[in-house]
Write a protein that holds these residues in place. Structure first.
Motif, PDB file in Angstrom:
ATOM      1  N   ASN A  11       0.811  -1.210   0.000  1.00  0.00           N
ATOM      2  CA  ASN A  11       0.000   0.000   0.000  1.00  0.00           C
ATOM      3  C   ASN A  11       0.849   1.268   0.000  1.00  0.00           C
ATOM      4  OD1 ASN A  11      -2.947  -0.734   0.071  1.00  0.00           O
ATOM      5  ND2 ASN A  11      -2.145  -2.061   1.670  1.00  0.00           N
ATOM      6  N   ARG A  12       2.108   1.144   0.493  1.00  0.00           N
ATOM      7  CA  ARG A  12       3.001   2.305   0.369  1.00  0.00           C
ATOM      8  C   ARG A  12       3.260   2.592  -1.098  1.00  0.00           C
ATOM      9  NH1 ARG A  12       8.541   2.582   3.662  1.00  0.00           N
ATOM     10  NH2 ARG A  12       7.088   3.107   5.318  1.00  0.00           N
ATOM     11  N   ARG A  13       3.435   1.494  -1.892  1.00  0.00           N
ATOM     12  CA  ARG A  13       3.640   1.720  -3.324  1.00  0.00           C
ATOM     13  C   ARG A  13       2.398   2.319  -3.958  1.00  0.00           C
ATOM     14  NH1 ARG A  13       6.237  -3.355  -3.041  1.00  0.00           N
ATOM     15  NH2 ARG A  13       4.357  -4.397  -3.871  1.00  0.00           N
ATOM     16  N   GLN A  14       1.227   1.845  -3.488  1.00  0.00           N
ATOM     17  CA  GLN A  14      -0.010   2.418  -4.010  1.00  0.00           C
ATOM     18  C   GLN A  14      -0.110   3.910  -3.671  1.00  0.00           C
ATOM     19  OE1 GLN A  14      -3.004  -0.090  -2.275  1.00  0.00           O
ATOM     20  NE2 GLN A  14      -2.834  -1.661  -3.893  1.00  0.00           N
ATOM     21  N   LEU A  15       0.300   4.257  -2.451  1.00  0.00           N
ATOM     22  CA  LEU A  15       0.295   5.658  -2.038  1.00  0.00           C
ATOM     23  C   LEU A  15       1.237   6.465  -2.925  1.00  0.00           C
ATOM     24  CD1 LEU A  15      -0.530   7.915  -0.068  1.00  0.00           C
ATOM     25  CD2 LEU A  15       1.334   7.164   1.435  1.00  0.00           C
ATOM     26  N   GLN A  16       2.402   5.885  -3.225  1.00  0.00           N
ATOM     27  CA  GLN A  16       3.360   6.586  -4.087  1.00  0.00           C
ATOM     28  C   GLN A  16       2.779   6.815  -5.479  1.00  0.00           C
ATOM     29  OE1 GLN A  16       6.808   4.081  -3.935  1.00  0.00           O
ATOM     30  NE2 GLN A  16       7.438   4.794  -1.894  1.00  0.00           N
ATOM     31  N   GLN A  17       2.025   5.826  -5.991  1.00  0.00           N
ATOM     32  CA  GLN A  17       1.416   5.989  -7.304  1.00  0.00           C
ATOM     33  C   GLN A  17       0.372   7.103  -7.303  1.00  0.00           C
ATOM     34  OE1 GLN A  17      -0.153   2.136  -8.272  1.00  0.00           O
ATOM     35  NE2 GLN A  17       1.880   1.197  -8.548  1.00  0.00           N
ATOM     36  N   ILE A  18      -0.337   7.231  -6.176  1.00  0.00           N
ATOM     37  CA  ILE A  18      -1.365   8.272  -6.071  1.00  0.00           C
ATOM     38  C   ILE A  18      -0.733   9.657  -6.081  1.00  0.00           C
ATOM     39  CG2 ILE A  18      -3.124   9.277  -4.561  1.00  0.00           C
ATOM     40  CD1 ILE A  18      -3.776   6.397  -3.670  1.00  0.00           C
ATOM     41  N   ILE A  19       0.329   9.816  -5.285  1.00  0.00           N
ATOM     42  CA  ILE A  19       0.906  11.160  -5.121  1.00  0.00           C
ATOM     43  C   ILE A  19       1.898  11.514  -6.226  1.00  0.00           C
ATOM     44  CG2 ILE A  19       0.603  11.093  -2.632  1.00  0.00           C
ATOM     45  CD1 ILE A  19       3.545  10.468  -2.328  1.00  0.00           C
ATOM     46  N   ALA A  20       2.260  10.487  -7.045  1.00  0.00           N
ATOM     47  CA  ALA A  20       3.250  10.754  -8.105  1.00  0.00           C
ATOM     48  C   ALA A  20       2.746  11.791  -9.091  1.00  0.00           C
ATOM     49  CB  ALA A  20       3.594   9.450  -8.832  1.00  0.00           C
ATOM     50  N   GLY A  21       1.424  11.785  -9.325  1.00  0.00           N
ATOM     51  CA  GLY A  21       0.881  12.724 -10.305  1.00  0.00           C
ATOM     52  C   GLY A  21       0.448  14.051  -9.727  1.00  0.00           C
ATOM     53  N   LEU A  22       0.670  14.296  -8.446  1.00  0.00           N
ATOM     54  CA  LEU A  22       0.269  15.561  -7.834  1.00  0.00           C
ATOM     55  C   LEU A  22       1.178  16.694  -8.303  1.00  0.00           C
ATOM     56  CD1 LEU A  22      -0.441  14.459  -4.145  1.00  0.00           C
ATOM     57  CD2 LEU A  22      -2.085  14.802  -5.992  1.00  0.00           C
ATOM     58  N   SER A  23       0.602  17.895  -8.321  1.00  0.00           N
ATOM     59  CA  SER A  23       1.423  19.068  -8.675  1.00  0.00           C
ATOM     60  C   SER A  23       2.304  19.493  -7.517  1.00  0.00           C
ATOM     61  CB  SER A  23       0.517  20.237  -9.102  1.00  0.00           C
ATOM     62  OG  SER A  23      -0.361  20.583  -8.046  1.00  0.00           O
ATOM     63  N   ASP A  24       1.910  19.169  -6.304  1.00  0.00           N
ATOM     64  CA  ASP A  24       2.763  19.443  -5.151  1.00  0.00           C
ATOM     65  C   ASP A  24       3.916  18.448  -5.127  1.00  0.00           C
ATOM     66  OD1 ASP A  24       1.227  21.508  -4.326  1.00  0.00           O
ATOM     67  OD2 ASP A  24       0.216  20.451  -2.690  1.00  0.00           O
ATOM     68  N   GLY A  25       5.072  18.924  -4.707  1.00  0.00           N
ATOM     69  CA  GLY A  25       6.207  18.038  -4.557  1.00  0.00           C
ATOM     70  C   GLY A  25       6.127  17.285  -3.236  1.00  0.00           C
ATOM     71  N   VAL A  26       6.473  15.995  -3.261  1.00  0.00           N
ATOM     72  CA  VAL A  26       6.425  15.157  -2.056  1.00  0.00           C
ATOM     73  C   VAL A  26       7.737  14.388  -1.946  1.00  0.00           C
ATOM     74  CG1 VAL A  26       5.230  13.300  -0.836  1.00  0.00           C
ATOM     75  CG2 VAL A  26       3.923  14.915  -2.229  1.00  0.00           C
ATOM     76  N   ILE A  27       8.352  14.464  -0.755  1.00  0.00           N
ATOM     77  CA  ILE A  27       9.562  13.701  -0.458  1.00  0.00           C
ATOM     78  C   ILE A  27       9.285  12.850   0.777  1.00  0.00           C
ATOM     79  CG2 ILE A  27      11.994  13.803   0.206  1.00  0.00           C
ATOM     80  CD1 ILE A  27      12.229  16.437  -1.250  1.00  0.00           C
ATOM     81  N   LEU A  28       9.542  11.516   0.668  1.00  0.00           N
ATOM     82  CA  LEU A  28       9.381  10.593   1.790  1.00  0.00           C
ATOM     83  C   LEU A  28      10.752  10.305   2.384  1.00  0.00           C
ATOM     84  CD1 LEU A  28       6.792   7.999   0.405  1.00  0.00           C
ATOM     85  CD2 LEU A  28       6.366   9.972   1.868  1.00  0.00           C
ATOM     86  N   LEU A  29      10.836  10.287   3.739  1.00  0.00           N
ATOM     87  CA  LEU A  29      12.088  10.012   4.434  1.00  0.00           C
ATOM     88  C   LEU A  29      11.849   8.924   5.482  1.00  0.00           C
ATOM     89  CD1 LEU A  29      11.855  13.433   4.207  1.00  0.00           C
ATOM     90  CD2 LEU A  29      14.245  13.147   4.859  1.00  0.00           C
ATOM     91  N   GLU A  30      12.922   8.162   5.686  1.00  0.00           N
ATOM     92  CA  GLU A  30      12.903   7.233   6.806  1.00  0.00           C
ATOM     93  C   GLU A  30      13.193   8.014   8.080  1.00  0.00           C
ATOM     94  OE1 GLU A  30      11.881   4.352   6.586  1.00  0.00           O
ATOM     95  OE2 GLU A  30      12.521   3.334   4.742  1.00  0.00           O
ATOM     96  N   LEU A  31      12.967   7.341   9.197  1.00  0.00           N
ATOM     97  CA  LEU A  31      13.213   8.014  10.473  1.00  0.00           C
ATOM     98  C   LEU A  31      14.687   8.358  10.659  1.00  0.00           C
ATOM     99  CD1 LEU A  31      10.865   5.975  12.851  1.00  0.00           C
ATOM    100  CD2 LEU A  31      10.446   8.170  11.744  1.00  0.00           C
ATOM    101  N   ASP A  32      15.572   7.659   9.974  1.00  0.00           N
ATOM    102  CA  ASP A  32      17.012   7.954  10.100  1.00  0.00           C
ATOM    103  C   ASP A  32      17.462   9.040   9.131  1.00  0.00           C
ATOM    104  OD1 ASP A  32      16.875   6.703   7.687  1.00  0.00           O
ATOM    105  OD2 ASP A  32      18.258   5.070   8.182  1.00  0.00           O
ATOM    106  N   GLN A  33      16.504   9.762   8.543  1.00  0.00           N
ATOM    107  CA  GLN A  33      16.739  10.893   7.626  1.00  0.00           C
ATOM    108  C   GLN A  33      17.159  10.456   6.227  1.00  0.00           C
ATOM    109  OE1 GLN A  33      19.143  14.083   9.191  1.00  0.00           O
ATOM    110  NE2 GLN A  33      18.383  13.848  11.284  1.00  0.00           N
ATOM    111  N   THR A  34      17.046   9.173   5.940  1.00  0.00           N
ATOM    112  CA  THR A  34      17.337   8.698   4.592  1.00  0.00           C
ATOM    113  C   THR A  34      16.198   9.118   3.667  1.00  0.00           C
ATOM    114  OG1 THR A  34      18.565   6.794   5.427  1.00  0.00           O
ATOM    115  CG2 THR A  34      17.743   6.663   3.148  1.00  0.00           C
ATOM    116  N   ILE A  35      16.577   9.640   2.499  1.00  0.00           N
ATOM    117  CA  ILE A  35      15.563  10.017   1.518  1.00  0.00           C
ATOM    118  C   ILE A  35      15.111   8.754   0.810  1.00  0.00           C
ATOM    119  CG2 ILE A  35      15.080  11.323  -0.588  1.00  0.00           C
ATOM    120  CD1 ILE A  35      17.113  13.382   0.338  1.00  0.00           C
ATOM    121  N   LEU A  36      13.841   8.410   1.000  1.00  0.00           N
ATOM    122  CA  LEU A  36      13.317   7.155   0.490  1.00  0.00           C
ATOM    123  C   LEU A  36      12.746   7.285  -0.917  1.00  0.00           C
ATOM    124  CD1 LEU A  36      12.554   4.169   1.137  1.00  0.00           C
ATOM    125  CD2 LEU A  36      10.384   5.045   2.066  1.00  0.00           C
TER     126      LEU A  36
END
Length: 499
Positions: A11-36
């Protein structure tokens, strides 16, 4: 969507597919500050094509991108939005300018907010940065800000929701003497720019309606307790998605002071004009229509009231007896703007004639060019001069009997008379006529002049007659005085037998 759904990788991948087409920019990070992960909009807003170009984590991201606040101050690394969200901070609408370190010619303005995704137990699982590209809006706002601050016309901007001032330019501060912090955040109830407006009720209603406030005179209260005369106008505008009113001003203080000074000056002139014992007339310059006269003028011309004088032309009044002299007077005024002590004969209403010296100057009255004529009665002085000239004429039948010194003294006596309008000059005479005049000034008779110039006596008499006519004189003595007044022939030798 439940928290359990979000925790699964599918479902995380599904969430990524949903937000991929948004005009807003989205960056996901792990708790250790890794850019996911980042969507295409986020990559575009950073000028990169792949997630790896953002950096592996928050620390590398800070090395690749320089951030500044809108006030041009750099953002400390610990305060980067990516670092703050890694600490679990929640924030919204943080405005930053982002510039790639390797390409400092490209800059974006981001509005950034944070989000923390938790698992089913409520523990943080993923961190999210959501950003909007507001570069165009910020650029337009910056242009407006520069224009507003650079505008020399004093201005303030009031937010309509709470009627507080949110912007003020340097022109307003310099005009009023307020400091910036005495204006920004202050309400219109404390600093009311419409309090003393000439149409206050209309202005207040337009302000409440968010409608244009037309130009009107007003009086601004100053911080030192004084006030300033201004013209104020209001123009509604939208700023940062808020309805506002732009107040602009024109400083009228200098004009106001000038108007007061002019009014006082006019009052003093009017008093002096009325009370002076010297006859004065004011007429328009273009058609010589009489606009005003004082009591002394009416008394001198034996006129009972100003009604029979005002509105008529100088020619219609006919108080200057010689029409030619009148036309010559105004021709000189039109050419030079002023004349000084011109002798004219003035006719009173009772048909009596008096001699006057007229001085005149050009003045502006109600933005129109006018002539101010001042008359001085010189009848008695003229009579005395005429008697003196008559006596001189009698004894100067033959000027050869008098020394040059005496002739020059007589010329000085003549100079007491008022200067006349421009007349013929020495250069208007022909060369032969100048020779004849010079010999007349030596005291030579016609026959002697004929012998000196080797001319026939009749020819000399004709030259003498022409000289008299051109100089407007009637005798040898007057011709001699005319020449002496102009300093002519002073170096000529004296008449024979004179020492």
């Amino acid at each position: 969507m439940s928290q359990d759904v979000l925790t699964t990788e599918t479902n995380r991948r599904q969430l990524q597919q949903i937000i991929a087409g948004l005009s807003d920019g989205v960056i996901l990070l792990e708790l250790d500050q890794t850019i996911l992960w980042a969507n295409d909009a986020a990559l575009t807003m950073h000028g990169v094509n792949r997630i790896g170009e953002l950096g592996a984590n928050a620390k590398e991201y800070a090395k690749r991108f320089a951030l500044r606040y809108r006030n041009n101050h750099p953002v400390a690394t610990d305060n980067y939005p990516i670092s703050r969200v890694a600490r679990g901070e929640m924030f919204s609408d943080v405005l930053v300018e982002l510039t790639p370190v390797e390409n400092d010619e490209r800059t974006w303005v981001h509005s950034v907010r944070s989000m923390v995704l938790a698992d089913h137990a409520g523990e943080p699982e993923s961190l999210v940065l959501i950003m909007s590209d507001v570069t165009e809006w910020a650029s337009a706002e910056q242009r407006f800000e520069k224009t507003f601050n650079a505008n020399p016309a004093p201005a303030v901007i009031c937010r309509l929701s709470d009627l507080r001032y949110i912007k003020v330019n340097q022109g307003f501060l310099e005009m009023t003497g307020y400091a910036r912090d005495q204006v920004i955040g202050v309400s219109t109830y404390e600093l009311d720019v419409l309090e003393h407006a000439e149409n206050k009720d209309l202005a207040k209603q337009r302000l409440r309606d968010g409608a244009t406030i037309p130009q009107m005179q007003a009086e601004l209260q100053l911080p030192d307790g004084g006030s300033k005369q201004v013209i104020v106008a209001g123009q509604p505008l939208e700023l940062n998605d808020e309805d506002c009113m732009l107040f602009s001003f024109v400083d009228m203080e200098l004009r106001h002071k000038a108007e007061i000074a002019l009014r006082h000056s006019e009052e003093r002139f009017a008093k002096a004009f009325r009370l002076t014992p010297v006859p004065i007339l004011v007429c328009s310059a273009d058609d010589q229509v009489v606009m005003d006269v004082n009591e002394a003028f009416l008394d001198t011309l034996a006129r009972p009231s100003s009604e029979e004088v005002l509105g008529k032309t100088v020619a219609q009044l006919g108080f200057i007896d010689d029409a030619g002299a009148r036309m010559q007077l105004f021709a000189a005024l039109e050419k030079t703007g002023r004349v000084d002590r011109i002798d004219v004969r003035v006719r009173r209403k009772d048909a009596g004639l008096i001699d006057c010296a007229v001085s005149a100057d050009t003045v502006n009255i109600q933005d129109g060019a006018c002539y101010l004529l001042v008359l001085m009665d010189i009848t008695e002085r003229k009579r005395t001069e005429l008697e003196l000239v008559s006596a001189i004429e009698e004894v100067m039948k033959d000027a050869s009997w008098f020394s040059r010194t005496l002739i020059e003294k007589l010329a000085n006596v003549k100079n007491v008379n008022s200067p006349q309008l421009p007349s013929v000059s020495f250069t208007d005479l022909t060369a032969r006529e100048r020779d004849v005049l010079g010999l007349i000034c030596e005291g030579l008779a016609d026959k002697d002049i004929a012998a000196r110039l080797k001319l026939a006596p009749n020819t000399v008499r004709n030259h003498v007659s022409t000289v008299y006519s051109k100089l407007d004189v009637h005798s040898r003595s007057e011709a001699i005085v005319w020449a002496r007044e102009r300093g002519l022939f002073s170096s000529e030798r004296r008449p024979k037998g004179q020492r």
